[in-house]
Scaffold this motif. Structure first.
Motif, PDB file in Angstrom:
ATOM      1  N   HIS A 104       0.583  -1.335   0.084  1.00  0.00           N
ATOM      2  CA  HIS A 104       0.108  -0.123   0.016  1.00  0.00           C
ATOM      3  C   HIS A 104       0.920   1.302   0.033  1.00  0.00           C
ATOM      4  O   HIS A 104       0.539   2.316  -0.753  1.00  0.00           O
ATOM      5  N   LEU A 105       2.045   1.101   0.712  1.00  0.00           N
ATOM      6  CA  LEU A 105       2.777   2.385   0.701  1.00  0.00           C
ATOM      7  C   LEU A 105       3.734   2.396  -0.362  1.00  0.00           C
ATOM      8  O   LEU A 105       4.637   3.651  -0.452  1.00  0.00           O
ATOM      9  N   PHE A 106       3.754   1.630  -1.264  1.00  0.00           N
ATOM     10  CA  PHE A 106       4.774   1.411  -2.263  1.00  0.00           C
ATOM     11  C   PHE A 106       6.082   1.501  -2.119  1.00  0.00           C
ATOM     12  O   PHE A 106       7.109   2.242  -2.341  1.00  0.00           O
ATOM     13  N   SER A 107       6.323   0.938  -0.860  1.00  0.00           N
ATOM     14  CA  SER A 107       7.640   0.727  -0.589  1.00  0.00           C
ATOM     15  C   SER A 107       8.733   0.072  -1.308  1.00  0.00           C
ATOM     16  O   SER A 107       8.350  -0.937  -2.112  1.00  0.00           O
ATOM     17  N   ASN A 108       9.750   0.932  -1.470  1.00  0.00           N
ATOM     18  CA  ASN A 108      10.877   0.465  -2.468  1.00  0.00           C
ATOM     19  C   ASN A 108      10.393   0.117  -3.937  1.00  0.00           C
ATOM     20  O   ASN A 108      10.832  -0.802  -4.320  1.00  0.00           O
ATOM     21  N   CYS A 109       9.439   0.762  -4.259  1.00  0.00           N
ATOM     22  CA  CYS A 109       8.958   0.588  -5.624  1.00  0.00           C
ATOM     23  C   CYS A 109       9.359   1.784  -6.591  1.00  0.00           C
ATOM     24  O   CYS A 109       8.889   2.614  -6.884  1.00  0.00           O
ATOM     25  N   GLU A 135      10.128   1.407  -9.747  1.00  0.00           N
ATOM     26  CA  GLU A 135       9.419   1.398 -11.046  1.00  0.00           C
ATOM     27  C   GLU A 135       8.450   2.494 -11.292  1.00  0.00           C
ATOM     28  O   GLU A 135       8.155   3.313 -12.145  1.00  0.00           O
ATOM     29  N   ALA A 136       7.519   2.697 -10.029  1.00  0.00           N
ATOM     30  CA  ALA A 136       6.441   3.572  -9.883  1.00  0.00           C
ATOM     31  C   ALA A 136       7.068   5.211 -10.001  1.00  0.00           C
ATOM     32  O   ALA A 136       6.427   5.815 -10.637  1.00  0.00           O
ATOM     33  N   LEU A 137       7.970   5.094  -9.290  1.00  0.00           N
ATOM     34  CA  LEU A 137       8.731   6.443  -9.215  1.00  0.00           C
ATOM     35  C   LEU A 137       9.087   6.850 -10.832  1.00  0.00           C
ATOM     36  O   LEU A 137       8.804   7.824 -11.118  1.00  0.00           O
ATOM     37  N   TYR A 138       9.717   5.872 -11.484  1.00  0.00           N
ATOM     38  CA  TYR A 138      10.097   6.302 -12.692  1.00  0.00           C
ATOM     39  C   TYR A 138       8.941   6.705 -13.527  1.00  0.00           C
ATOM     40  O   TYR A 138       9.279   7.312 -14.527  1.00  0.00           O
ATOM     41  N   ASP A 139       8.007   5.768 -13.264  1.00  0.00           N
ATOM     42  CA  ASP A 139       6.621   6.132 -14.334  1.00  0.00           C
ATOM     43  C   ASP A 139       6.251   7.394 -14.085  1.00  0.00           C
ATOM     44  O   ASP A 139       5.615   7.931 -15.039  1.00  0.00           O
ATOM     45  N   ARG A 140       6.202   7.797 -12.599  1.00  0.00           N
ATOM     46  CA  ARG A 140       5.647   9.235 -12.587  1.00  0.00           C
ATOM     47  C   ARG A 140       6.420  10.215 -13.046  1.00  0.00           C
ATOM     48  O   ARG A 140       5.796  11.029 -13.613  1.00  0.00           O
ATOM     49  N   LEU A 181       5.126  12.778 -16.246  1.00  0.00           N
ATOM     50  CA  LEU A 181       5.289  14.104 -16.257  1.00  0.00           C
ATOM     51  C   LEU A 181       6.100  14.622 -17.374  1.00  0.00           C
ATOM     52  O   LEU A 181       5.811  15.784 -18.249  1.00  0.00           O
ATOM     53  N   ASN A 182       7.189  13.714 -17.714  1.00  0.00           N
ATOM     54  CA  ASN A 182       8.116  14.349 -18.674  1.00  0.00           C
ATOM     55  C   ASN A 182       7.478  14.577 -19.898  1.00  0.00           C
ATOM     56  O   ASN A 182       7.495  15.253 -21.050  1.00  0.00           O
ATOM     57  N   VAL A 183       6.660  13.440 -20.276  1.00  0.00           N
ATOM     58  CA  VAL A 183       6.103  13.299 -21.631  1.00  0.00           C
ATOM     59  C   VAL A 183       4.813  14.208 -21.698  1.00  0.00           C
ATOM     60  O   VAL A 183       4.820  14.816 -22.825  1.00  0.00           O
ATOM     61  N   LEU A 184       4.251  14.487 -20.743  1.00  0.00           N
ATOM     62  CA  LEU A 184       3.298  15.562 -20.775  1.00  0.00           C
ATOM     63  C   LEU A 184       3.561  16.929 -20.961  1.00  0.00           C
ATOM     64  O   LEU A 184       3.021  17.800 -21.508  1.00  0.00           O
ATOM     65  N   PHE A 185       4.779  17.333 -19.973  1.00  0.00           N
ATOM     66  CA  PHE A 185       5.139  18.607 -19.828  1.00  0.00           C
ATOM     67  C   PHE A 185       6.222  18.997 -21.026  1.00  0.00           C
ATOM     68  O   PHE A 185       6.507  20.374 -21.150  1.00  0.00           O
ATOM     69  N   THR A 186       7.345  18.166 -21.288  1.00  0.00           N
ATOM     70  CA  THR A 186       8.312  18.416 -22.269  1.00  0.00           C
ATOM     71  C   THR A 186       8.321  17.678 -23.553  1.00  0.00           C
ATOM     72  O   THR A 186       9.081  17.779 -24.319  1.00  0.00           O
ATOM     73  N   GLY A 187       7.453  16.774 -23.534  1.00  0.00           N
ATOM     74  CA  GLY A 187       7.296  16.146 -24.851  1.00  0.00           C
ATOM     75  C   GLY A 187       8.463  15.034 -24.949  1.00  0.00           C
ATOM     76  O   GLY A 187       8.510  14.552 -26.121  1.00  0.00           O
ATOM     77  N   GLN A 188       9.159  14.646 -23.968  1.00  0.00           N
ATOM     78  CA  GLN A 188      10.238  13.588 -24.103  1.00  0.00           C
ATOM     79  C   GLN A 188       9.522  12.359 -23.909  1.00  0.00           C
ATOM     80  O   GLN A 188       8.740  11.973 -22.955  1.00  0.00           O
ATOM     81  N   ASN A 189      10.046  11.440 -24.965  1.00  0.00           N
ATOM     82  CA  ASN A 189       9.246  10.036 -24.845  1.00  0.00           C
ATOM     83  C   ASN A 189      10.535   8.921 -24.402  1.00  0.00           C
ATOM     84  O   ASN A 189      10.148   7.884 -24.434  1.00  0.00           O
ATOM     85  N   SER A 190      11.557   9.421 -23.920  1.00  0.00           N
ATOM     86  CA  SER A 190      12.608   8.526 -23.614  1.00  0.00           C
ATOM     87  C   SER A 190      12.227   7.798 -22.424  1.00  0.00           C
ATOM     88  O   SER A 190      11.500   8.333 -21.458  1.00  0.00           O
ATOM     89  N   ASN A 191      12.755   6.513 -22.199  1.00  0.00           N
ATOM     90  CA  ASN A 191      12.465   5.821 -21.033  1.00  0.00           C
ATOM     91  C   ASN A 191      13.174   6.133 -19.913  1.00  0.00           C
ATOM     92  O   ASN A 191      14.400   6.720 -20.222  1.00  0.00           O
ATOM     93  N   PHE A 192      13.049   6.169 -18.574  1.00  0.00           N
ATOM     94  CA  PHE A 192      13.570   6.449 -17.197  1.00  0.00           C
ATOM     95  C   PHE A 192      13.849   5.399 -16.594  1.00  0.00           C
ATOM     96  O   PHE A 192      13.395   4.494 -16.408  1.00  0.00           O
ATOM     97  N   SER A 193      15.508   5.489 -16.257  1.00  0.00           N
ATOM     98  CA  SER A 193      16.053   4.534 -15.460  1.00  0.00           C
ATOM     99  C   SER A 193      16.554   5.323 -14.115  1.00  0.00           C
ATOM    100  O   SER A 193      16.442   6.571 -14.001  1.00  0.00           O
ATOM    101  N   LYS A 194      17.082   4.530 -13.290  1.00  0.00           N
ATOM    102  CA  LYS A 194      17.852   5.382 -11.987  1.00  0.00           C
ATOM    103  C   LYS A 194      19.009   5.950 -12.511  1.00  0.00           C
ATOM    104  O   LYS A 194      19.107   7.281 -11.923  1.00  0.00           O
ATOM    105  N   GLU A 195      19.527   5.782 -13.412  1.00  0.00           N
ATOM    106  CA  GLU A 195      20.885   6.484 -13.837  1.00  0.00           C
ATOM    107  C   GLU A 195      20.143   7.878 -14.521  1.00  0.00           C
ATOM    108  O   GLU A 195      20.719   8.819 -14.502  1.00  0.00           O
ATOM    109  N   SER A 196      19.270   7.861 -15.285  1.00  0.00           N
ATOM    110  CA  SER A 196      18.667   8.950 -16.246  1.00  0.00           C
ATOM    111  C   SER A 196      17.961   9.767 -15.281  1.00  0.00           C
ATOM    112  O   SER A 196      18.104  10.991 -15.498  1.00  0.00           O
ATOM    113  N   THR A 197      17.618   9.641 -13.936  1.00  0.00           N
ATOM    114  CA  THR A 197      17.285  10.541 -13.124  1.00  0.00           C
ATOM    115  C   THR A 197      18.031  11.040 -12.234  1.00  0.00           C
ATOM    116  O   THR A 197      17.659  12.101 -11.333  1.00  0.00           O
TER     117      THR A 197
END
Length: 293
Positions: A259-264, A266-271, A275-291
């Motif tokens: 319920h608390l999304f502990s250590n998730c 994947e959900a963080l990067y999806d968020r 936001l990036n696709v909607l607000f900046t138009g970037q379609n690239s996948n996001f990973s720990k390194e890219s963020t």
């Protein structure tokens, strides 16, 4: 119920500001539309505006620090973020240290419908705060809420057109049902200690504030629902009902977490990707390194 005359934001104060590499973390407070003050963290990148902005609301088990690391991550990417603390839940962590009278008073405050409504209004005033900063792109304001914070976000989606997208994490479509049946710690406390007549009034009032009545009016704002496969408090039928009731555009994703999304991550990067696709138009996948680069 949620109407008030919105004037220029008053009572805004920066209590403390800390400079980081590329952004500032501000400990701020501002006047609630009802009474009292709202405490929040405001992250402001050093980049020139206008910049996209995100408002965060924590779950009942959290506080304004819940999304601190996520806001810091977004700040490095050029997002202004506001992390609000809910007055509705303020001080609940001290229950074990209180005497009987104080304990009873706290339970009654947790079941105060006016405080529930006030939190929604505090968020609306937070949007006003962002709008008046000067650096915010008013066409790119988002809301992220978790648990009870997502329920408030669901209400907000149907009453405030200034927010362009909502990300609702393990959200309650019907808080009234949760309070009546869930084994969530706060729900069990309220059910167990509130007098029957007081509880009945609380539930009848809450039913009018269930998010399912509001998300159907969210359009043209989009909604991204994130739910946990192993949620002890929200089953798949409840989650699906919340999603199906919402207006389009919308998306739902499920994650192997609690319920608390502990250590998730994947959900963080999806968020962040949403936001990036909607607000900046970037379609690239996001990973720990890219963020974190």
């Amino acid at each position: 119920m949620f109407e008030f005359k919105e004037e220029k934001l008053s009572g805004f104060e920066v209590v403390k500001s800390i400079a980081k590499d590329g952004f500032h973390i501000n400990d701020v407070k501002y006047e609630s539309p009802f009474k009292g003050e709202v405490s929040a963290y405001l992250f402001i990148p050093d980049k020139l505006g206008p910049l996209p902005a995100v408002i965060y609301m924590h779950p009942s088990q959290g506080d304004r620090k819940t999304f601190f690391c996520e806001a810091q991550m977004l700040a490095t990417k050029g997002y202004i973020t506001l992390l609000i603390e809910a007055q509705y839940l303020r001080g609940n962590g001290k229950l074990k240290l209180q005497g009987k009278n104080e304990f009873t008073k706290t339970i009654e405050e947790m079941a105060d419908i006016q405080k529930y409504i006030q939190t929604v209004m505090d968020i609306k005033r937070g949007i006003t705060l962002l709008s008046e900063l000067g650096k915010v792109d008013k066409s790119k304001i988002a809301f992220v809420g978790q648990g009870i914070g997502a329920a408030w976000g669901g209400i907000l989606s149907g009453i405030d057109t200034r927010v362009k997208t909502f990300i609702l994490i393990s959200g309650y479509g019907q808080v009234s049902e949760m309070q009546m049946t869930s084994e969530h710690p706060i729900a069990m406390l309220i059910r167990g200690f509130l007098p029957p007549e007081r509880f009945e009034y609380f539930i009848s009032s809450l039913k009018k504030l269930d998010a399912i009545h509001y998300v159907k009016n969210a359009s043209p704002a989009s909604i991204f629902f994130q739910f946990a496969e192993n949620d002890l408090y929200i089953d798949r039928d409840q989650a699906s009902s919340f999603y199906s009731t919402a207006s389009s555009p919308k998306k739902i994703s499920w994650y192997d977490t609690n319920h608390l999304f502990s250590n998730c991550e994947e959900a963080l990067y999806d968020r962040i990707k949403w936001l990036n696709v909607l607000f900046t138009g970037q379609n690239s996948n996001f990973s720990k390194e890219s963020t974190t680069n």
